[in-house]
Design a protein around this motif. Sequence first.
Motif, PDB file in Angstrom:
ATOM      1  N   CYS A  44       0.856  -1.181   0.000  1.00 48.91           N
ATOM      2  CA  CYS A  44       0.000   0.000   0.000  1.00 48.91           C
ATOM      3  C   CYS A  44       0.899   1.241   0.000  1.00 48.91           C
ATOM      4  N   CYS A  47       0.790   3.207   3.723  1.00 47.57           N
ATOM      5  CA  CYS A  47       1.385   2.706   4.969  1.00 47.57           C
ATOM      6  C   CYS A  47       2.611   1.844   4.705  1.00 47.57           C
ATOM      7  N   HIS A  57      -4.853   0.510   0.886  1.00 43.61           N
ATOM      8  CA  HIS A  57      -5.833  -0.085   1.804  1.00 43.61           C
ATOM      9  C   HIS A  57      -7.019   0.852   1.971  1.00 43.61           C
ATOM     10  N   CYS A  60      -6.517   3.246   4.752  1.00 45.98           N
ATOM     11  CA  CYS A  60      -5.462   4.251   4.567  1.00 45.98           C
ATOM     12  C   CYS A  60      -5.911   5.352   3.607  1.00 45.98           C
TER      13      CYS A  60
HETATM   14 ZN   LIG Z   1      -2.151   0.978   3.926  1.00 41.57          ZN
END
Ligand SMILES: [Zn+2]
Length: 244
Positions: A44, A47, A57, A60
Motif C-alpha cells: 500500500c 502505509c 488499503h 489508509c
Molecule cells: Zn495501507
Amino acid sequence: MKKKFLTSWLLDILFPRFCIKCKKEGLYICNECSIFTSETQPVCPLCGLASKFGKTHKNCYTPQCLDGLTSIWDYENIIKDALHIIKYQGKFHILEELIERLISIMTKNPESFSKFVTLLTDENTIITFVPIHKSKKRQRGFDQAELLADHIATLGNKKPIKLLERTKQTQSQFELNKKERLNNIKNAFSFIGKENIKKVIIVDDIWTSGATMQECCRVLKENGATKVWGFTLAKVQNVYYPKS
Ligand SMILES: [Zn+2]
Ligand SMILES: [Zn+2]
C-alpha cells in the motif's frame, strides 16, 4: 519490428553493453548476475505494508492520495547501480533492457500486475511522470522519468503526456526525514495539462518515501483526476517502518 531491430543494432555498435556487475560483454545485467536483482512485493503506498495488487488499503485511503502503486524491484544491489548509471552517466538505453526484464516479470505473474495492466491499457488513462526541474533537465540533457514514461506508455500503446511542471527547486529528498520531505516537496509542482484528466498513471524511477509522488497525485486530483496510480521501477524498502 524492423525499426526496433535497427535501433538496438545501432545502439550496440555505438554503446557496447557490459554487465554492470561482472563487466562481461553482452548485457547490462547478464543472466548470471540477474540473481542480484530482487522483485519487490506489492505494498500500500500510504502505509508501506503488504497489499494485494499494490492497491491502497481502504483504511489508509484519503481522496487526495494515490489509489495504488506498482513497483518492480527492490532498490538495492545491481538495480540501484543501474538506475544510478542511467541518471548520472546518461546511459539511458539501459532502460530498454530493464523494460524487457519487466515485461517478463509481468508475464510470469499476471495476477499481481492485473490492476496496473488494466489501467495501463484503458483508453481513458493518461500516462505521465514526475518531472525534474527544467534547469536540471538542461544540465543533465534528459529526464529519466520522462524516458521511462515513454517506455511504459508504449506498453499500453500510448504516448506519455506531460501534466506537471516542477516549479520549485527542491533539496534532495535522500537527506531528509519523512516530515521534512513532505515540507520540502509541498507546492513544488504545478498543473500544465490541457486535457480533461480522469485516470492517470504517474511514472518515476524510484519510490523512496513516496512524498514526491503523493504531492504530484494531490495536484492531479485537484485538477480533476479521479484515479491516480503510481509506477516506479524500484522501491526502497521499509522507509516508513524501519526494522528496529
Ligand atoms: Zn495501507
Ligand atoms: Zn554479470
